[in-house]
Write a protein that holds these residues in place. Structure first.
Motif, PDB file in Angstrom:
ATOM      1  N   TRP A 139      -9.460  16.746 -21.628  1.00  0.00           N
ATOM      2  CA  TRP A 139      -8.897  17.531 -20.533  1.00  0.00           C
ATOM      3  C   TRP A 139      -7.580  16.927 -20.064  1.00  0.00           C
ATOM      4  O   TRP A 139      -7.520  15.760 -19.698  1.00  0.00           O
ATOM      5  CB  TRP A 139      -9.879  17.591 -19.374  1.00  0.00           C
ATOM      6  CG  TRP A 139     -11.264  17.918 -19.799  1.00  0.00           C
ATOM      7  CD1 TRP A 139     -12.341  17.087 -19.796  1.00  0.00           C
ATOM      8  CD2 TRP A 139     -11.729  19.164 -20.338  1.00  0.00           C
ATOM      9  NE1 TRP A 139     -13.452  17.734 -20.279  1.00  0.00           N
ATOM     10  CE2 TRP A 139     -13.106  19.006 -20.620  1.00  0.00           C
ATOM     11  CE3 TRP A 139     -11.111  20.392 -20.601  1.00  0.00           C
ATOM     12  CZ2 TRP A 139     -13.878  20.045 -21.154  1.00  0.00           C
ATOM     13  CZ3 TRP A 139     -11.878  21.416 -21.134  1.00  0.00           C
ATOM     14  CH2 TRP A 139     -13.239  21.239 -21.401  1.00  0.00           C
ATOM     15  N   SER A 155     -13.398  15.606 -16.603  1.00  0.00           N
ATOM     16  CA  SER A 155     -13.430  16.849 -15.839  1.00  0.00           C
ATOM     17  C   SER A 155     -14.296  16.661 -14.600  1.00  0.00           C
ATOM     18  O   SER A 155     -15.160  15.771 -14.557  1.00  0.00           O
ATOM     19  CB  SER A 155     -13.989  17.990 -16.693  1.00  0.00           C
ATOM     20  OG  SER A 155     -15.366  17.781 -16.939  1.00  0.00           O
ATOM     21  N   GLY A 188      -9.657  20.516 -16.720  1.00  0.00           N
ATOM     22  CA  GLY A 188     -10.609  21.540 -17.133  1.00  0.00           C
ATOM     23  C   GLY A 188     -10.002  22.463 -18.165  1.00  0.00           C
ATOM     24  O   GLY A 188      -8.841  22.313 -18.557  1.00  0.00           O
ATOM     25  N   SER A 189     -10.784  23.426 -18.621  1.00  0.00           N
ATOM     26  CA  SER A 189     -10.250  24.436 -19.527  1.00  0.00           C
ATOM     27  C   SER A 189      -9.104  25.154 -18.835  1.00  0.00           C
ATOM     28  O   SER A 189      -9.137  25.361 -17.614  1.00  0.00           O
ATOM     29  CB  SER A 189     -11.334  25.443 -19.914  1.00  0.00           C
ATOM     30  OG  SER A 189     -12.352  24.802 -20.655  1.00  0.00           O
ATOM     31  N   VAL A 193      -9.388  26.617 -14.107  1.00  0.00           N
ATOM     32  CA  VAL A 193      -9.140  25.639 -13.047  1.00  0.00           C
ATOM     33  C   VAL A 193      -8.807  26.263 -11.698  1.00  0.00           C
ATOM     34  O   VAL A 193      -9.203  25.742 -10.656  1.00  0.00           O
ATOM     35  CB  VAL A 193      -8.022  24.650 -13.454  1.00  0.00           C
ATOM     36  CG1 VAL A 193      -8.472  23.783 -14.614  1.00  0.00           C
ATOM     37  CG2 VAL A 193      -6.724  25.378 -13.798  1.00  0.00           C
ATOM     38  N   GLY A 245     -16.035  23.551 -13.212  1.00  0.00           N
ATOM     39  CA  GLY A 245     -16.422  24.139 -14.487  1.00  0.00           C
ATOM     40  C   GLY A 245     -15.945  25.571 -14.650  1.00  0.00           C
ATOM     41  O   GLY A 245     -15.000  26.013 -14.006  1.00  0.00           O
ATOM     42  N   GLU A 290     -21.953  20.939 -18.317  1.00  0.00           N
ATOM     43  CA  GLU A 290     -21.685  22.344 -18.031  1.00  0.00           C
ATOM     44  C   GLU A 290     -22.657  23.229 -18.807  1.00  0.00           C
ATOM     45  O   GLU A 290     -23.067  22.888 -19.929  1.00  0.00           O
ATOM     46  CB  GLU A 290     -20.243  22.688 -18.406  1.00  0.00           C
ATOM     47  CG  GLU A 290     -19.840  24.147 -18.224  1.00  0.00           C
ATOM     48  CD  GLU A 290     -19.928  24.610 -16.782  1.00  0.00           C
ATOM     49  OE1 GLU A 290     -21.060  24.662 -16.257  1.00  0.00           O
ATOM     50  OE2 GLU A 290     -18.888  24.936 -16.192  1.00  0.00           O
TER      51      GLU A 290
END
Length: 327
Positions: A139, A155, A188-189, A193, A245, A290
């Motif tokens: 991340w 994360s 995060g992805s 976020v 997440g 997650e």
């Protein structure tokens, strides 16, 4: 000439292209914020995933000798959502591979749009996570100057996992502030976020009547209630779980997919609550920090059974009585 056809007989001006265009518009705020936080690399990854998804659909439809469907924009939506589930540091070729899996394997091999029984983008993410765990768990810190100088960090979900295990408190876990979680200044992805951007997109879809708020509310609400009770009524811990997440991204944009979610009202409630419970159990007791993707996939598989249980009785239908067994 009188034409007789099966129900429903109601006509609508809505089209697949129009609905997908609304979804794309709703995704734009989150895309803008991902580029703001992670730079042009995020835009490049989104473009590669989307372009590969469209190209994969075009080629696969040609090979299968079917009418081409790239004009309905569903492949574009799949590509964008897949990119939102990936770290901005992911090699571009992995993102392209994920799009091929989502479109060719999950969607087209089952007949195309409306025929797949699980969400293509989520399935592709799970496969990429299983195949390239290290790359899928790197991340980037927001506002990294360049991709080559990218600094990776844990994360918030990984930090919250330490809280669940009892090895740290919320205050000791090194979490970003709640305001940072809300605005997206966290790892995060790339598309998950910024909670504000995702909520804005969800409000737009509800206002346009593209989605029903039932599944997102039940999904997020179930996670909230579960975490509130599990933490001993700790509001701060619960807030981090709701903002961390991919919960909002999954609840608003993936769990509401027409093809892989129930159509009935109570079916939507069961689906949303089920997603929330599975997500919570994985986050608290699982080895992964997650569980949003896995919960949606599992509930996707159960959708036919949920609809059978919640399908309303046809007006005037009389239940057939079982014939008495002969002695």
């Amino acid at each position: 000439m009188l034409k007789v056809s099966s129900s429903p007989h109601a006509k609508s001006k809505d089209t697949t292209t129009g609905i997908m265009l609304d979804v794309i518009i709703a995704l734009i705020p989150a895309l803008v914020m991902s580029v703001f936080y992670f730079g042009m690399r995020a835009l490049a990854l989104c473009a590669v995933c989307t372009g590969t998804a469209v190209l994969s659909e075009y080629i696969s439809r040609k090979v299968m000798k079917r009418n081409n469907t790239i004009g309905d924009l569903s492949a574009v939506v799949t590509g964008i959502i897949l990119s939102f589930n990936l770290p901005s540091t992911l090699p571009l070729w992995m993102g392209a591979l994920g799009s091929v899996i989502a479109i060719v394997v999950v969607k087209q091999m089952f007949g195309g749009i409306g025929q797949n029984f699980v969400n293509p983008a989520i399935t592709a993410r799970i496969i990429l996570m299983s195949s390239f765990a290290s790359s899928m768990s790197s991340w980037a810190v927001p506002f990294t100057k360049s991709f080559s100088d990218a600094v990776t960090t844990a994360s918030p979900m990984a930090l919250l996992a330490n809280v669940c295990k009892g090895s740290a408190t919320v205050e000791q876990a090194g979490l970003p502030s709640l305001s940072q979680m809300l605005l997206g200044m966290r790892a995060g992805s790339m598309g998950e976020v910024c909670a504000v951007a995702l909520i804005a997109g969800g409000i737009y879809l509800v206002a346009r009547k593209v989605i029903s708020p039932v599944i997102p509310v039940c999904f997020v609400g179930t996670v909230g209630v579960f975490m509130f009770l599990y933490s001993g009524f700790d509001i701060t811990f619960t807030a981090y779980q709701l903002l961390g997440g991919g919960l909002l991204l999954g609840a608003i944009f993936m769990a509401t997919d027409y093809t892989t979610s129930p159509m009935t009202k109570w079916g939507k409630v069961i689906f949303g609550v089920g997603c929330g419970l599975i997500t919570s159990v994985i986050r608290v007791f699982g080895s992964l920090p997650e569980g949003v993707s896995y919960s949606i996939i599992l509930m996707n598989i159960l959708v036919p059974h949920i609809e059978n249980l919640t399908r309303p009785k046809v007006f005037g239908q009389v239940k057939e009585k079982k014939e008495a067994k002969q002695a």
